[in-house]
Design an enzyme around this catalytic site. Structure first.
Site, mmCIF file in Angstrom:
data_model
loop_
_atom_site.group_PDB
_atom_site.id
_atom_site.type_symbol
_atom_site.label_atom_id
_atom_site.label_comp_id
_atom_site.label_asym_id
_atom_site.label_seq_id
_atom_site.Cartn_x
_atom_site.Cartn_y
_atom_site.Cartn_z
ATOM 1 N N ASP A 93 -1.335 18.342 19.733
ATOM 2 C CA ASP A 93 -0.756 19.421 20.544
ATOM 3 C C ASP A 93 0.107 20.399 19.749
ATOM 4 O O ASP A 93 1.066 20.971 20.288
ATOM 5 C CB ASP A 93 0.077 18.826 21.692
ATOM 6 C CG ASP A 93 -0.776 18.058 22.690
ATOM 7 O OD1 ASP A 93 -2.014 18.236 22.670
ATOM 8 O OD2 ASP A 93 -0.215 17.287 23.479
ATOM 9 N N HIS A 142 0.815 -1.213 0.000
ATOM 10 C CA HIS A 142 0.000 0.000 0.000
ATOM 11 C C HIS A 142 0.850 1.266 0.000
ATOM 12 O O HIS A 142 0.326 2.376 0.118
ATOM 13 C CB HIS A 142 -0.911 -0.044 1.239
ATOM 14 C CG HIS A 142 -2.088 0.857 1.183
ATOM 15 N ND1 HIS A 142 -2.338 1.829 2.128
ATOM 16 C CD2 HIS A 142 -3.107 0.947 0.289
ATOM 17 C CE1 HIS A 142 -3.453 2.473 1.827
ATOM 18 N NE2 HIS A 142 -3.943 1.961 0.721
ATOM 19 N N LYS A 176 -4.509 10.364 5.399
ATOM 20 C CA LYS A 176 -4.184 9.506 6.544
ATOM 21 C C LYS A 176 -3.236 10.298 7.441
ATOM 22 O O LYS A 176 -2.008 10.225 7.303
ATOM 23 C CB LYS A 176 -3.495 8.223 6.081
ATOM 24 C CG LYS A 176 -4.285 7.402 5.044
ATOM 25 C CD LYS A 176 -3.736 7.631 3.670
ATOM 26 C CE LYS A 176 -4.152 6.611 2.641
ATOM 27 N NZ LYS A 176 -5.442 6.055 2.657
ATOM 28 N N ASP A 236 17.275 10.775 -6.975
ATOM 29 C CA ASP A 236 18.677 11.171 -6.747
ATOM 30 C C ASP A 236 19.025 11.372 -5.274
ATOM 31 O O ASP A 236 20.017 12.050 -4.967
ATOM 32 C CB ASP A 236 19.005 12.456 -7.518
ATOM 33 C CG ASP A 236 19.013 12.247 -9.024
ATOM 34 O OD1 ASP A 236 19.048 11.084 -9.456
ATOM 35 O OD2 ASP A 236 18.978 13.247 -9.761
ATOM 36 N N LYS A 271 3.253 4.442 -1.139
ATOM 37 C CA LYS A 271 3.279 5.411 -2.242
ATOM 38 C C LYS A 271 4.549 6.237 -2.083
ATOM 39 O O LYS A 271 4.572 7.229 -1.360
ATOM 40 C CB LYS A 271 2.053 6.325 -2.222
ATOM 41 C CG LYS A 271 0.733 5.565 -2.422
ATOM 42 C CD LYS A 271 -0.094 5.594 -1.178
ATOM 43 C CE LYS A 271 -1.444 4.949 -1.431
ATOM 44 N NZ LYS A 271 -1.921 4.203 -0.281
ATOM 45 N N HIS A 280 -9.401 11.088 1.732
ATOM 46 C CA HIS A 280 -8.503 9.933 1.671
ATOM 47 C C HIS A 280 -7.228 10.160 2.483
ATOM 48 O O HIS A 280 -6.337 9.318 2.507
ATOM 49 C CB HIS A 280 -8.153 9.648 0.200
ATOM 50 C CG HIS A 280 -7.490 8.323 -0.031
ATOM 51 N ND1 HIS A 280 -6.158 8.212 -0.390
ATOM 52 C CD2 HIS A 280 -7.973 7.055 0.030
ATOM 53 C CE1 HIS A 280 -5.852 6.932 -0.541
ATOM 54 N NE2 HIS A 280 -6.924 6.206 -0.290
#
Length: 476
Positions: free
Chosen positions: A401, A212, A396, A219, A214, A394
């Site tokens: 604080d 999952h 996450k 470089d 991404k 979508h």
């Protein structure tokens, strides 16, 4: 026919015995599988073969675990150590736990930008790809051969023709790149691999374990990590979804080393090869004079079914328990296990301002029902729940604080914590955390607040759906 049915029942009984006495799963998961195998004997048999085998899981990951431990020796030679700044000092126990759990290096010489919109993100990614001189390493769950997907593939193919090392790793289920586009990339000199390929796309005994992540690294100068996949729908071009709200990071600095290490470990596993690398080519020297001047504490934390510890979940847990004033969470799928749910409730009961934002229009109805099944308990504890109505949420993210936050690929659900391969960046910095808070409050303007009064007015169908899906939520 009767013999076949009897055989299926017998096999189901064997599976149930295996689940209870051999695999020793947690009680929630055990009961969920027993219910499925008991009341859906034939369908349950098929579902268990594809999604439920821990024995197959051990066999699948035995080599990967050994490889990761061996190859980590390469990466450890580039570990660096810092004195903690004031913000990071508050979270030294979290930093130490992340290191002990995942060999996650705490770094300070970093520069981090946030992206909340796919248009600007993809534009920046293509621009950085076009500037590549040595290598491009890309690892994505979903990669489509649509308009934006082709643009990125064309950029990768162009750089491969120029002699730049291009490695593209995709998940076997999420990938939908056309063969002709893959062939063009390979013909130009690029490398393409599929993580956990099966007999065919949806017939795969490892279908339950998805990559999952991404990740894009160029470089060792810049890297991208977050929630956006590659496809036109993330640009808001899918009329059934509308606006796509997500969060992604652009990273410069020493935090890239652990992300690069994660990619190389995944690549070598998918490539079924040893990790033979030039450290100077792929990793940043901690003593380089080209590092960012900013002091932004960060750790890359990865988790997956090849580890017994649930590293990202543990990191979330520590953030929740350490929150003193406020805790803001965004997740498209909300399926907490009992300890996580109780941690959120206790934070709210302790006077922490707990706000949880979820999609108002979930892409899977049953996932919405599962999330709803936790609402009453949280609302009664004083937590606040908001449903995002402007398209699909979508992102996450978790921020606490005004001083610590995490962005990445892991949803706040059992699947992300224990079954998927995930990566998050934990950021110990007030400025970044406040930017995350500002975006959270912008999103609140297009949310509907869930109250106990409004929640009790939901339909009978929703109540039934919640009750049924909650029983199998440990498998989701």
């Amino acid at each position: 026919m009767h013999l076949f049915i009897n055989m299926i029942f017998l096999i189901n009984i064997v599976f149930i015995i295996s689940i209870i006495f051999i695999e020793r799963r947690n009680p929630q998961t055990t009961w969920a599988w027993i219910l499925i195998l008991t009341f859906l004997p034939i369908l349950g048999f098929i579902i268990y073969i594809l999604f439920g085998q821990n024995i197959t899981r051990e066999k699948n990951f035995k080599r990967k675990i050994l490889d990761d431990k061996t190859k980590q020796k390469y990466l450890n030679s580039f570990k660096s150590h810092y004195k903690l700044d004031n913000i990071s000092l508050k979270y030294k126990d979290l930093i130490m736990m992340n290191f002990n759990n995942d060999n996650s290096t705490y770094t300070q010489r970093n520069d981090i930008d946030l992206y909340f919109d796919a248009n600007s993100l993809f534009e920046e990614m293509i621009d950085e790809i076009n500037k590549a001189e040595k290598f491009i390493h890309m690892e994505f769950y979903i990669f489509k051969s649509d308009e934006i997907g082709k643009k990125i593939l064309q950029a990768l193919t162009k750089k491969a023709k120029e002699g730049v090392e291009v490695k593209l790793l995709v998940d076997s289920i999420g990938n939908s790149i056309h063969k002709k586009d893959i062939d063009k990339l390979k013909a130009a000199g690029g490398d393409f691999k599929i993580f956990f390929p099966g007999f065919c796309k949806y017939i795969n005994l490892r279908i339950n374990y998805r990559n999952h992540r991404k990740i894009l690294i160029i470089d060792s100068k810049v890297a991208f990590l977050g929630g956006f996949n590659i496809g036109d729908e993330y640009l808001g071009k899918d009329k059934n979804i509308g606006h796509w709200r997500d969060t992604h990071t652009k990273i410069k600095g020493l935090a890239i080393n652990d992300l690069e290490g994660r990619f190389l470990l995944d690549w070598s596993y998918a490539n079924e090869s040893d990790l033979d690398i030039d450290l100077k080519k792929y990793f940043i020297n901690p003593h380089s004079t080209d590092l960012p001047k900013k002091i932004i504490g960060a750790q890359i934390v990865s988790s997956g079914p090849d580890h017994t510890e649930q590293q990202i979940k543990n990191g979330y847990f520590k953030i929740i328990n350490s929150a003193k004033k406020n805790l803001f969470i965004q997740t498209p799928y909300f399926v907490p296990d009992e300890p996580m749910l109780e941690a959120l409730r206790l934070a709210a009961l302790s006077g922490v301002d707990v706000k949880i934002m979820l999609p108002g229009n979930p892409d899977h109805k049953f996932m919405g029902w599962i999330a709803n099944s936790y609402f009453e308990s949280l609302l009664n504890a004083g937590a606040k729940i908001y449903l995002y109505e402007k398209g699909f949420l979508h992102a996450k993210t978790i921020v606490a604080d005004s001083s610590i936050c995490s962005v990445g690929t892991a949803n706040m659900d059992i699947r992300s914590f224990s079954l998927n391969f995930e990566s998050n960046i934990f950021i110990y910095n007030e400025a970044i955390s406040k930017s995350m808070e500002e975006q959270f409050f912008k999103d609140l303007k297009v949310c509907t607040k869930v109250t106990l009064e409004s929640f009790e007015k939901r339909s009978i169908i929703s109540r039934i759906g919640e009750s049924i899906t909650r029983l199998v939520s440990p498998l989701m």
